[in-house]
Design a protein around this motif. Sequence first.
Motif, PDB file in Angstrom:
ATOM      1  N   HIS A 187       0.849  -1.200   0.000  1.00 49.31           N
ATOM      2  CA  HIS A 187       0.000   0.000   0.000  1.00 49.31           C
ATOM      3  C   HIS A 187       0.877   1.240   0.000  1.00 49.31           C
ATOM      4  O   HIS A 187       1.809   1.351   0.782  1.00 49.31           O
ATOM      5  CB  HIS A 187      -0.903  -0.001   1.237  1.00 49.31           C
ATOM      6  N   HIS A 242       1.022   4.606   1.213  1.00 48.78           N
ATOM      7  CA  HIS A 242       0.309   5.300   2.286  1.00 48.78           C
ATOM      8  C   HIS A 242       0.224   6.796   2.004  1.00 48.78           C
ATOM      9  O   HIS A 242       1.240   7.465   1.862  1.00 48.78           O
ATOM     10  CB  HIS A 242       1.021   5.047   3.622  1.00 48.78           C
ATOM     11  N   TRP A 251       4.784   7.113   2.106  1.00 47.31           N
ATOM     12  CA  TRP A 251       5.595   5.901   2.290  1.00 47.31           C
ATOM     13  C   TRP A 251       4.800   4.711   1.806  1.00 47.31           C
ATOM     14  O   TRP A 251       3.617   4.853   1.486  1.00 47.31           O
ATOM     15  CB  TRP A 251       6.074   5.777   3.734  1.00 47.31           C
ATOM     16  N   HIS A 310      -6.078   6.372  10.370  1.00 43.94           N
ATOM     17  CA  HIS A 310      -5.620   6.696   9.014  1.00 43.94           C
ATOM     18  C   HIS A 310      -6.731   6.434   8.007  1.00 43.94           C
ATOM     19  O   HIS A 310      -7.347   5.368   8.030  1.00 43.94           O
ATOM     20  CB  HIS A 310      -4.391   5.847   8.673  1.00 43.94           C
ATOM     21  N   ILE A 347     -10.527   2.072   2.463  1.00 42.40           N
ATOM     22  CA  ILE A 347     -10.619   1.676   3.872  1.00 42.40           C
ATOM     23  C   ILE A 347     -10.085   2.777   4.780  1.00 42.40           C
ATOM     24  O   ILE A 347      -9.471   3.740   4.314  1.00 42.40           O
ATOM     25  CB  ILE A 347      -9.828   0.374   4.149  1.00 42.40           C
TER      26      ILE A 347
END
Length: 572
Positions: free
Chosen positions: A123, A125, A178, A449, A548
Amino acid sequence: MPMTAISDPSVYPGADYYEATMRQGSWQFHRDLEPSPVWGYWATNPHDPHRPIGMGYLGPTFSVTRDHPTVVKWRNELPTTHMFQHVIDDIREKKPVVAPIPPPPYKYVPQFPDDINVWNVVHQHGGYTAPQSDGLPEQSFSPKGFHAEGYTTLDPSRVKPNEAIYGYTNHDHSCMLWYHDHAMGMSALNVYAGLAGLYLIRDPADERLGLPRGEFEVPLILQDRTFHKNGSLAYTMVDREGEDTPVVNGKAYPYLDVERRRYRLRILNASNERFWRLRFDVDPRDALHEPPLPFWLIGTDGGFRAPLHMLDFLISPAERYDLIVDFSQVRPGTKVNLTNYPGTQAHFPGIPGCGPEIADIMQFRVAKSLSGGGDRTTPPEKLRLKAVAPIKPQPHTRRREWVVYQHELYRTMTFNAVPYMEPSQDFIKEGSTEIWEYINPNHDAHPMHVHLVNFQVLNRQPIDAAAYQKDYDKWIYGGRKPKDHPVLANYFTGPPIPPDPDEALSYKDTVKAPAQMVTRIIIQEFVPPKDDIASIPNSGAELPATYIHHCHLLEHEDDDLMRPWTIVGRDG
Ligand code: C2O
């Protein structure tokens, strides 16, 4: 220092193309420790695919240009037995891992077949990414090519079963993102083993700002790790034999020789669970002013902000702080320590992991001389960085509640007592602005997050946590009748508290949600990237688009403080 990824622009015209391979390597965290097996991302030079290069631990740093897309082929060549296999075996023995939360009776979803022990997904981020490239848990795939139900790849004709191609739009502000493992139920173990790296988005216009760059711009990936006596990594949550040790860019207690000039330090907290309260300590005799050494905050998770003069800050897992530190403010030959100190920020109750067991993190050794004719960077107070405009709630702005729910008997945590694998129940009209309220009645703080978007912190408000928890339990065990659902406003114990100066008017993708409080964020413009990356069909998002959000304490994200949400059409 992390290495840089090598791109090939010829594979997908109009985009930079990279290949990165997840591998097991060997890495020495400290000269006094034996090398340890570790996992990392190895950069493949597309012109010489047989010689991937990696540090062993962590992954290459991507440095890309804003709005110029990137395509990455992620390849899984990890061993088929996990580095922390004993932890996985343990979890499997203690099945079911999903606690019974009645009603409705949620089906227990087996994550992967029992003979598959390693699965991964990557992922990016904080990135503005289409769902099929976002690296959601259900997109995981194993080294031998087993695919989870939601596996996706761009350009399927070019991948082997143990690979996936993702596209990143880079329609982000200039910032430090990241990337890290996001595997179903196992991201904590995989990131702990080393699967994380940096992704810098640069805007050519930034060159005019006069920021420190080249060797004077230093990314710092902060983590905590424990080690067995032989130097190999021990998984902290289970193997408690070693001491908590700070690790920066993969090195324990490192030091950096610096000149007496300004540095740009780009700090990422990539720890599984530790919050750090950081400051730059210096012996009073060596400081030209009262210590600790002050610094300027010039950016957060999602980009630049108006510069802010500071002495310390609290950084939760996944947050980024972009700092200017001026080492000319100490005498030549001085040692400046980046330290984690206990502090007392009473308005952030329940922060785990801040000191005192890790105090010193790393050292900056300030050299006596200055190279290259002195420091010509812009003094931070003169930096031309625009203030981030406040997002204002409108009368029709929808409020959405996310309760951090843990029954006292059960280990599992959820949002609103609904496990992750239940389909999305939250439908958000494209383009709308929403206020999300993270209601945290338990005793720990959590970093929350949200994928895809940047948001702003609106405020926090203390609640009677015990009463709220009791009534929430009653609502659940009484059959979730709407009339019994606790009304948040009945539990306030004080007025709203404005965000701290370092999080106000900033681009955020991760927010600290302290214990016994509601933390409010405002999210503007839920719109996924719909345009294809030229040369890759079906790389843009389609509606409905499901993303999500989750707690970024990785052990919580795995178990089960994470939920999907869905962007639907404007008139849907
Ligand atoms: Cu940094 Cu969904 O994660």
